[in-house]
Design a protein around this motif. Structure first.
Motif, PDB file in Angstrom:
ATOM      1  N   GLU A   1       0.848  -1.186   0.000  1.00 31.48           N
ATOM      2  CA  GLU A   1       0.000   0.000   0.000  1.00 31.48           C
ATOM      3  C   GLU A   1       0.887   1.242   0.000  1.00 31.48           C
ATOM      4  O   GLU A   1       1.906   1.287   0.703  1.00 31.48           O
TER       5      GLU A   1
ATOM      6  N   TYR B   1       0.487   5.018   1.002  1.00 35.72           N
ATOM      7  CA  TYR B   1      -0.432   5.889   1.726  1.00 35.72           C
ATOM      8  C   TYR B   1       0.343   7.074   2.290  1.00 35.72           C
ATOM      9  O   TYR B   1       1.313   6.898   3.022  1.00 35.72           O
TER      10      TYR B   1
ATOM     11  N   LEU C   1       1.231  -4.913   3.147  1.00 33.33           N
ATOM     12  CA  LEU C   1      -0.103  -5.341   3.587  1.00 33.33           C
ATOM     13  C   LEU C   1      -0.118  -6.779   4.084  1.00 33.33           C
ATOM     14  O   LEU C   1      -1.060  -7.192   4.761  1.00 33.33           O
TER      15      LEU C   1
ATOM     16  N   LEU D   1      -5.972  -2.620   4.639  1.00 38.03           N
ATOM     17  CA  LEU D   1      -6.069  -1.418   3.813  1.00 38.03           C
ATOM     18  C   LEU D   1      -6.546  -0.214   4.618  1.00 38.03           C
ATOM     19  O   LEU D   1      -7.366  -0.339   5.527  1.00 38.03           O
TER      20      LEU D   1
ATOM     21  N   SER E   1     -11.255   3.607  -0.375  1.00 42.72           N
ATOM     22  CA  SER E   1      -9.837   3.385  -0.180  1.00 42.72           C
ATOM     23  C   SER E   1      -9.110   4.715  -0.278  1.00 42.72           C
ATOM     24  O   SER E   1      -9.280   5.462  -1.234  1.00 42.72           O
TER      25      SER E   1
ATOM     26  N   SER F   1      -5.820   5.014  -0.309  1.00 39.84           N
ATOM     27  CA  SER F   1      -4.441   4.733  -0.683  1.00 39.84           C
ATOM     28  C   SER F   1      -4.388   4.012  -2.022  1.00 39.84           C
ATOM     29  O   SER F   1      -5.398   3.546  -2.544  1.00 39.84           O
ATOM     30  N   HIS F   2      -3.195   3.923  -2.572  1.00 42.49           N
ATOM     31  CA  HIS F   2      -2.942   3.081  -3.729  1.00 42.49           C
ATOM     32  C   HIS F   2      -2.516   1.704  -3.216  1.00 42.49           C
ATOM     33  O   HIS F   2      -1.760   1.607  -2.244  1.00 42.49           O
ATOM     34  N   SER F   3      -2.972   0.646  -3.849  1.00 41.35           N
ATOM     35  CA  SER F   3      -2.514  -0.688  -3.481  1.00 41.35           C
ATOM     36  C   SER F   3      -2.063  -1.437  -4.732  1.00 41.35           C
ATOM     37  O   SER F   3      -2.635  -1.258  -5.813  1.00 41.35           O
TER      38      SER F   3
END
Length: 275
Positions: free
Chosen positions: A161, A163, A170, A215, A227, A229-231
């Motif tokens: 992740e 963030y 994760l 997440l 969400s 954040s980018h995952s």
């Protein structure tokens, strides 16, 4: 661009997926009018708007009736097959909060986790709602099972992740603020990132379940759960062929954070900093 097995160049494709209205949109009334122009175009307008509708042309337009299975077959399966042939591929979902990015990439895993309907190893989930990650895992292991050439396979997965400009593992949430490195041998990689070996698509779903619990989520006016954040879920495929040579491919599946403007989403406090 990637290269197909036939040697034909496969350029970057841009695809728009339209989803049905959610409850929030139904309650406030929807004024958007869509006119689909075959498989590659759409005309977007608003009721009672004096401005003419905007016409958009892309590589493919997926209407709101497109199933998860259809989407995978039309827009993701060829990338997975390219990875099995030794190439790298990336599929990313981009759009504003609530547009269906996580549903497309992951499926209904988050909702099922919250409802308690998903047990260990993902049993109990409805596969009809599986996103690209579970479907890609099934495709990979079906390909392995059907291979009679004597090729040996090693499959690994990682899940990270990004963030607030920090990288977090994760699969091992205590590992935060990981650093990005680059080397001649490995290329770009994240130091200390967990890479778990898997031997079935169920193993992949199990890792996805573990990662989804970690997440960073938030709530905005545009979506009750968003969400923040980018995952990136990555599947590494290493093959040792019968002649002793090796083949390596990597599949990156990316769920980007919401792309909406701050005023429209109603973000405040920490969410304002995230934007």
């Amino acid at each position: 661009p990637a290269m197909r097995r036939s040697g034909e160049e496969c350029p970057v494709r841009v695809v728009a997926r339209f989803r049905p209205l959610n409850e929030m949109e139904k309650n406030r009334g929807n004024l958007i009018v869509l006119d689909f122009l075959g498989e590659n175009g759409v005309r977007i307008g608003r009721l009672h708007d004096p401005m003419p509708p905007e016409e958009i042309a892309l590589d493919n337009i997926l209407q709101d009736g497109t199933t998860q299975e259809d989407l995978f077959a039309r827009e993701a399966q060829h990338t997975v097959d390219d990875v099995m042939a030794g190439y790298n591929g990336t599929i990313l979902a981009y759009g504003q909060t609530g547009s269906g990015k996580t549903y497309t990439i992951v499926g209904k895993m988050l909702e099922q986790l919250e409802s308690g309907n998903v047990t260990a190893r993902g049993r109990g989930r409805e596969t009809v709602h599986d996103g690209i990650i579970p479907n890609a895992a099934r495709r990979i292991f079906e390909s392995i099972e059907s291979d009679t050439s004597g090729t040996e396979y090693i499959i690994k997965c990682s899940y990270l992740e990004v963030y607030m400009e920090q990288v977090r593992d994760l699969l091992n949430p205590v590992a935060e603020n990981l650093l990005i490195h680059e080397s001649p041998n490995k290329g770009v990689f994240v130091g200390g990132l967990t890479e778990e070996f898997v031997s079935s698509s169920d193993d992949v779903v199990d890792l996805l379940r573990i990662g989804c619990r970690s997440l960073t989520l938030g709530c905005t006016k545009m979506n009750e759960r968003s969400s923040r954040s980018h995952s990136v879920f990555t599947i590494f495929v290493q093959q040792r062929l019968f002649d002793g040579s090796t083949r390596v491919g990597k599949l990156n599946l990316v769920d980007l954070a919401g792309s909406e403007r701050v005023k429209k989403s109603g973000s405040t406090g920490t969410q304002l900093e995230e934007a």
